[in-house]
Design an enzyme around this catalytic site. Structure first.
Site, PDB file in Angstrom:
ATOM      1  N   ASP A   1       2.823   1.476   5.009  1.00 41.60           N
ATOM      2  CA  ASP A   1       3.967   2.419   4.996  1.00 41.60           C
ATOM      3  C   ASP A   1       4.663   1.916   3.755  1.00 41.60           C
ATOM      4  O   ASP A   1       5.399   1.114   3.538  1.00 41.60           O
ATOM      5  CB  ASP A   1       5.039   2.212   6.088  1.00 41.60           C
TER       6      ASP A   1
ATOM      7  N   LYS B   1       9.913   9.488   0.064  1.00 41.58           N
ATOM      8  CA  LYS B   1      11.135   9.092  -0.801  1.00 41.58           C
ATOM      9  C   LYS B   1      11.087   9.218  -2.406  1.00 41.58           C
ATOM     10  O   LYS B   1      11.368  10.516  -2.638  1.00 41.58           O
ATOM     11  CB  LYS B   1      11.496   7.695  -0.369  1.00 41.58           C
TER      12      LYS B   1
ATOM     13  N   PHE C   1      10.346   0.422  10.644  1.00 35.39           N
ATOM     14  CA  PHE C   1      10.697   1.903  10.883  1.00 35.39           C
ATOM     15  C   PHE C   1       9.580   2.780   9.947  1.00 35.39           C
ATOM     16  O   PHE C   1       9.441   2.572   9.016  1.00 35.39           O
ATOM     17  CB  PHE C   1      12.282   2.111   9.788  1.00 35.39           C
TER      18      PHE C   1
END
Ligand SMILES: *Cc1c(COP(=O)(O)O)cnc(C)c1O
Length: 407
Positions: free
Chosen positions: A234, A263, A149
């Site tokens: 990532d 995040k 993702f």
């Protein structure tokens, strides 16, 4: 509440099919029927006064718990002084935040943006531009992995190795290739003289909490080096101490050419960033890339205070210890369950793989005052903040054991 808002609230929820959610919002999320209004440390409260132990943390965002004092004070101070000036001027907080990242990671330079998808978008652009303009070899392909993702913009949803996020958005940008994780033959075949970069998560988070195998990752890094391919990691969900190191790739002793953050980077203030190695610097000269809000004085005040806290309080190490304790307790308390297939993870990014879809378990846990989320249909995902206590872990494990052992 104004009359207009009251009326809108009373009329809401019809088209969205979600009790109480206003039709003024597009129904992009299947929301739980809980309105959270207050948070402190590991706990959140809803508008009815019910209290929940939060093992979601805004999906790995509130890594320091809710409303951490030091970040709040830095934000309040900055709100009093200056909010926004544009990147046409120097921004001291942004320079400090970048230096904190480069001094404590494998990155030599940083670009600030506003979200994870934007950080990955910047990474894809930087990799292509370096290959095409600096090296002049025309490479453009980005190789990514099934179940990965990487975000919801057109390029990052294309990079994502899950069909469901792409449905109805054609035509998608060209130049992306997908291979199964841990398949060396597929990797050898996919990486060609057209490949600009390979991009991966160290722990596939949304994809089911799947840590990459060290031998495979080392082979992948070697292949990238041999074939002139950049490695993009990532770290949007795994970064900022979550897995027991400041960045998860440190567990493997590797140095990516580019890695991305978001995040937990601002403790809940929206901010993203991309870090890269020195040789990539010249690919992103003035005018090559930008963002109006990228790295504002406020956003980077949050980054600075967050990073200072994570580093000074040794929170990666704490995440490693608490994660080990949580995993041990889960394994011990769930060992007789046939319903639980696996307990795995890294640090405080933990998955409980179940025999069946976990949607109803998440709802039942909410009823018992515990917030957890899923990672794919059959995996429960636990993301407590990095300051979570053993007592809080014990409470969460007791609730999960009660729910899972009964199946
Ligand atoms: C959340 C996430 C993203 C996307 O971040 P946004 O801020 O939602 O755009 C990308 N990659 C990973 C691994 C993520 O967990």
């Amino acid at each position: 509440m104004s009359e207009a808002v009251k009326q809108a609230a009373a009329a809401g929820g019809q088209q969205n099919g979600q009790a109480g959610v206003t039709d003024a919002l597009l129904p992009t999320y299947a929301r739980f029927p809980i309105s959270l209004v207050k948070g402190e440390g590991s706990w959140v409260w809803d508008d009815q006064g019910a209290k929940y132990l939060d093992f979601v943390s805004g999906i790995a965002v509130t890594n320091l718990g809710h409303a951490p004092k030091r970040v709040k004070e830095a934000l309040v101070k900055q709100l009093d002084e200056l909010w926004h000036v544009s990147n046409l001027f120097r921004i001291p907080n942004q320079e400090d935040a970048a230096r904190l990242i480069t001094a404590n990671s494998s990155a030599d330079a940083v670009f600030f943006c506003n979200s994870g998808a934007e950080a990955n978008e910047a990474a894809i652009k930087l990799a292509r531009r370096y290959q095409q303009l600096v090296l002049g070899n025309g490479r453009y392909e980005i190789v990514t992995f099934a179940q990965s993702f990487h975000g919801r913009t057109l390029a990052t949803l294309t990079a994502t190795g899950q069909e469901k996020v792409k449905e109805g958005f054609a035509p998608l940008p060209e130049g992306f290739k997908y291979i199964p994780l841990h398949d060396l033959t597929a990797l050898e075949a996919a990486v060609t003289d057209k490949t600009a970069a390979v991009m991966l998560e160290i722990v596939q988070a949304e994809g089911g909490v799947l840590p990459v195998d060290p031998a495979y990752l080392h082979r992948l890094v070697k292949l990238c080096r041999e074939r002139g391919v950049l490695l993009i990691v990532d770290e949007i969900q795994t970064g900022m101490g979550r897995t027991g190191k400041l960045f998860a790739h440190e567990h493997y002793g590797i140095e990516p050419d580019i890695f991305t953050m978001a995040k937990g980077l601002g403790s809940g203030f929206p901010v993203g960033a991309m870090g890269c190695k020195e040789q990539l610097r010249e690919a992103f000269g003035p005018g090559s890339h930008g963002s109006t809000f990228g790295g504002t004085p406020i956003a980077t005040a949050a980054v600075k205070a967050t990073l200072e806290t994570v580093l000074e309080e040794n929170l990666p190490e704490r995440a490693a210890q608490q994660g080990e304790y949580l995993m041990e307790q889960l394994r011990a308390k769930l060992k007789h369950s046939d319903f639980v297939k696996d307990v795995r993870g890294l640090g405080l990014l933990i998955g409980i793989e179940c025999a069946e879809p976990v949607g109803s378990i998440i709802t039942e846990a909410q009823g018992k005052g515990l917030l957890v989320l899923s990672a794919g249909p059959n995996v429960l995902r636990l993301l407590p903040n990095l300051l979570v206590t053993k007592e809080e872990i014990d409470q969460a494990v007791a609730i999960l054991a009660e729910l899972l052992n009964g199946r």
